[in-house]
Write a protein that holds these residues in place. Structure first.
Motif, PDB file in Angstrom:
ATOM      1  N   GLN A   1       1.322  67.956  35.901  1.00 15.22           N
ATOM      2  CA  GLN A   1       1.760  66.713  35.255  1.00 15.22           C
ATOM      3  C   GLN A   1       2.847  66.992  34.220  1.00 15.22           C
ATOM      4  O   GLN A   1       3.813  66.232  34.109  1.00 15.22           O
ATOM      5  N   ALA A   2       2.693  68.085  33.472  1.00 16.98           N
ATOM      6  CA  ALA A   2       3.689  68.431  32.452  1.00 16.98           C
ATOM      7  C   ALA A   2       5.036  68.751  33.104  1.00 16.98           C
ATOM      8  O   ALA A   2       6.088  68.334  32.604  1.00 16.98           O
TER       9      ALA A   2
ATOM     10  N   LEU B   1       6.114  67.626  35.986  1.00 19.72           N
ATOM     11  CA  LEU B   1       6.660  66.359  36.487  1.00 19.72           C
ATOM     12  C   LEU B   1       7.283  65.548  35.354  1.00 19.72           C
ATOM     13  O   LEU B   1       8.390  65.030  35.490  1.00 19.72           O
ATOM     14  N   SER B   2       6.561  65.450  34.255  1.00 26.68           N
ATOM     15  CA  SER B   2       7.051  64.677  33.109  1.00 26.68           C
ATOM     16  C   SER B   2       8.340  65.251  32.532  1.00 26.68           C
ATOM     17  O   SER B   2       9.206  64.513  32.069  1.00 26.68           O
TER      18      SER B   2
ATOM     19  N   ASN C   1       8.834  62.737  40.332  1.00 24.32           N
ATOM     20  CA  ASN C   1       8.294  62.184  39.087  1.00 24.32           C
ATOM     21  C   ASN C   1       6.920  61.588  39.366  1.00 24.32           C
ATOM     22  O   ASN C   1       6.535  61.374  40.517  1.00 24.32           O
ATOM     23  N   THR C   2       6.206  61.308  38.311  1.00 24.01           N
ATOM     24  CA  THR C   2       4.839  60.821  38.423  1.00 24.01           C
ATOM     25  C   THR C   2       4.764  59.477  39.141  1.00 24.01           C
ATOM     26  O   THR C   2       3.864  59.251  39.953  1.00 24.01           O
TER      27      THR C   2
ATOM     28  N   ARG D   1       0.481  70.607  43.611  1.00 29.60           N
ATOM     29  CA  ARG D   1      -0.120  71.733  42.889  1.00 29.60           C
ATOM     30  C   ARG D   1      -0.212  72.952  43.799  1.00 29.60           C
ATOM     31  O   ARG D   1       0.162  74.067  43.407  1.00 29.60           O
TER      32      ARG D   1
ATOM     33  N   MET E   1      -3.979  70.798  37.017  1.00 28.50           N
ATOM     34  CA  MET E   1      -3.339  69.507  37.225  1.00 28.50           C
ATOM     35  C   MET E   1      -2.570  69.092  35.977  1.00 28.50           C
ATOM     36  O   MET E   1      -1.523  68.447  36.084  1.00 28.50           O
ATOM     37  N   THR E   2      -3.032  69.485  34.805  1.00 32.07           N
ATOM     38  CA  THR E   2      -2.333  69.180  33.550  1.00 32.07           C
ATOM     39  C   THR E   2      -0.968  69.852  33.534  1.00 32.07           C
ATOM     40  O   THR E   2       0.031  69.245  33.112  1.00 32.07           O
ATOM     41  N   GLU E   3      -0.893  71.085  34.013  1.00 30.40           N
ATOM     42  CA  GLU E   3       0.389  71.797  34.070  1.00 30.40           C
ATOM     43  C   GLU E   3       1.338  71.133  35.068  1.00 30.40           C
ATOM     44  O   GLU E   3       2.541  71.019  34.814  1.00 30.40           O
TER      45      GLU E   3
ATOM     46  N   PHE F   1      -0.589  64.767  44.311  1.00 34.30           N
ATOM     47  CA  PHE F   1      -0.662  65.711  43.189  1.00 34.30           C
ATOM     48  C   PHE F   1      -1.298  67.034  43.626  1.00 34.30           C
ATOM     49  O   PHE F   1      -0.847  68.107  43.238  1.00 34.30           O
TER      50      PHE F   1
ATOM     51  N   LYS G   1       2.590  58.723  42.508  1.00 39.84           N
ATOM     52  CA  LYS G   1       1.544  57.698  42.534  1.00 39.84           C
ATOM     53  C   LYS G   1       1.794  56.687  43.652  1.00 39.84           C
ATOM     54  O   LYS G   1       0.858  56.172  44.261  1.00 39.84           O
TER      55      LYS G   1
END
Length: 199
Positions: free
Chosen positions: A186-187, A189-190, A149-150, A169, A182-184, A165, A154
């Motif tokens: 994050q998605a 992970l979320s 998870n994010t 990736r 990176m947006t993908e 991250f 972090k």
């Protein structure tokens, strides 16, 4: 007579200093031995639990498991002692990290591999011994939850400057065979779609 008294006083002070030095030496040796014994007992119990989980039939008692792991634990402590001589970290710091990793669900072998890898990372990045445990904690949380998870990613960045991250990736791209933003990442992970095996 004055000279004899002065020499006698000097000899007394030398003997007293030597006595204090021996007391300190033996006290430190006793504390180190007690620390090693405490670490061994703790690791024996964690390793015994690991062994009992592997033999799920319940035929192995805790006492039998502890007896079987004594040699393995002593070898582990010896390896950490040798590793400590070559690194900026003490055996106690490495052992404490091993205990944390095992308490977070890693097997004895997995925990040792994780401790050595995080110690190498901490050494290469000029981090303190506390950083080893700070890196193991989020990895253990990821392992326990079986997904990344994010927040834990972090924590890796904060604890040890790990480019978490970016590494994730790259691994996702390797596994999928496609480029990812990176947006993908994050998605994914979320959405809880990155398993601990990948992270």
């Amino acid at each position: 007579l004055q000279a004899i008294s002065t020499v006698g006083t000097a000899v007394y002070h030398v003997i007293r200093q030597m006595s204090q030095a021996f007391q300190t030496f033996f006290s430190n040796g006793y504390e180190a031995a007690a620390s090693m014994e405490k670490d061994q007992r703790s690791l024996n119990i964690l390793s015994a639990g690991d062994l009992m989980r592997q033999q799920a039939d319940g035929a192995l008692s805790l006492n039998d498991a502890v007896t079987q792991t004594v040699g393995v634990t002593q070898e582990l402590l010896d390896r950490y002692q040798r590793f400590a001589f070559q690194s900026p970290f003490s055996r106690e710091q490495l052992t404490s990290a091993q205990q944390l990793a095992q308490s977070l669900g890693f097997t004895t072998a997995e925990a040792e591999e994780l401790v050595i890898a995080t110690a190498d990372w901490a050494t290469a990045n000029g981090l303190s011994g506390d950083a080893i445990k700070s890196l193991i904690l989020p990895l253990g949380q990821i392992n326990s939850l079986t997904k990344a998870n994010t927040v834990d990613m972090k924590q890796l960045i904060t604890a040890g400057n790990v480019p978490a991250f970016e590494l994730l990736r790259q691994e996702l791209e390797r596994l999928s065979g496609t480029q990812m933003s990176m947006t993908e990442v994050q998605a994914l992970l979320s959405a809880g779609m990155v398993s601990s095996d990948v992270a």
